[in-house]
Scaffold this active site. Structure first.
Site, mmCIF file in Angstrom:
data_model
loop_
_atom_site.group_PDB
_atom_site.id
_atom_site.type_symbol
_atom_site.label_atom_id
_atom_site.label_comp_id
_atom_site.label_asym_id
_atom_site.label_seq_id
_atom_site.Cartn_x
_atom_site.Cartn_y
_atom_site.Cartn_z
ATOM 1 N N VAL A 124 -31.514 31.523 -17.022
ATOM 2 C CA VAL A 124 -32.384 32.393 -17.215
ATOM 3 C C VAL A 124 -31.931 33.763 -17.580
ATOM 4 O O VAL A 124 -31.202 34.526 -16.871
ATOM 5 C CB VAL A 124 -33.260 32.669 -15.690
ATOM 6 C CG1 VAL A 124 -34.251 33.746 -16.053
ATOM 7 C CG2 VAL A 124 -33.632 31.316 -15.289
ATOM 8 N N TYR A 174 -28.515 41.909 -20.500
ATOM 9 C CA TYR A 174 -27.661 40.747 -20.651
ATOM 10 C C TYR A 174 -27.119 40.427 -19.366
ATOM 11 O O TYR A 174 -27.107 38.820 -18.794
ATOM 12 C CB TYR A 174 -26.758 40.531 -21.590
ATOM 13 C CG TYR A 174 -27.258 40.686 -22.896
ATOM 14 C CD1 TYR A 174 -28.714 40.114 -23.116
ATOM 15 C CD2 TYR A 174 -26.718 40.949 -24.260
ATOM 16 C CE1 TYR A 174 -29.044 40.090 -24.591
ATOM 17 C CE2 TYR A 174 -27.184 41.035 -25.421
ATOM 18 C CZ TYR A 174 -28.550 40.735 -25.721
ATOM 19 O OH TYR A 174 -28.928 40.607 -26.885
ATOM 20 N N GLU A 202 -26.129 26.506 -13.376
ATOM 21 C CA GLU A 202 -25.224 26.063 -12.187
ATOM 22 C C GLU A 202 -25.425 26.892 -10.963
ATOM 23 O O GLU A 202 -25.496 26.483 -9.927
ATOM 24 C CB GLU A 202 -23.956 26.097 -12.650
ATOM 25 C CG GLU A 202 -23.350 25.278 -13.879
ATOM 26 C CD GLU A 202 -23.556 26.171 -15.273
ATOM 27 O OE1 GLU A 202 -22.870 25.453 -16.005
ATOM 28 O OE2 GLU A 202 -24.269 26.901 -15.227
ATOM 29 N N CYS A 223 -19.410 30.423 -12.398
ATOM 30 C CA CYS A 223 -20.007 29.322 -12.155
ATOM 31 C C CYS A 223 -18.893 28.166 -11.343
ATOM 32 O O CYS A 223 -19.116 27.590 -10.360
ATOM 33 C CB CYS A 223 -20.761 28.643 -13.251
ATOM 34 S SG CYS A 223 -22.189 29.341 -13.705
#
Length: 150
Positions: A51, A56, A63, A98
């Site tokens: 998303v 930014y 993940e 992640c």
């Protein structure tokens, strides 16, 4: 705790679900869709996608999104995650953030990096993030008398 391994049918289904999750990606800026499907030890599957945000750095990867979704519903014991993108020639690989979030929930669970044709490369969290820092490191012996810098 013993590590349960997925059957080939379970792997194929998890990869399929990660590619389905990719369809919900909100990626108007990068046009880089990512989906993830996360399987818990008791067999529940959570899906998530990336998303993005006009600011930014406020975006969230698929993940981390799917892990937060599972944790928010009381699940913390994961056995596998499949990650999907639209890349044709290379396997999608999770970013460093992640990898660290995955590490929070163990080193030995399976990570399936996929291509658009649903071919995959299987790794463990430990292989993706060797010599990692995790919850167990916080319990290790430390210097008990740290001098003051006053």
């Amino acid at each position: 705790m013993d590590q349960r391994h997925l059957s080939q049918v379970e792997v194929n289904e998890l990869i399929h679900q990660s590619h389905e999750a990719k369809k919900f990606s909100y990626s108007p800026y990068s046009k880089f869709r990512v989906g993830a499907a996360l399987k818990t030890r008791d067999g529940r599957v959570f899906t998530g996608c990336n998303v993005e945000n006009a600011c930014y750095n406020l975006g969230v990867c698929a993940e981390r999104n799917v892990i937060a979704k599972a944790v928010s519903e009381g699940y913390k014991d994961f056995i596998a995650i499949a990650i999907a993108s639209d890349m044709e020639k290379e396997f999608i690989s999770p970013c460093g953030a992640c990898r660290q979030v995955m590490r929070e929930f163990g080193c030995k669970w399976e990570v399936y990096l996929t291509k658009i044709d649903k071919s995959y490369e299987k790794m463990t969290v430990d292989e993706l993030l060797p010599r990692s820092f995790g919850p167990d490191d916080l319990c290790k012996k430390k210097v008990s008398n740290i001098p003051s810098n006053h």
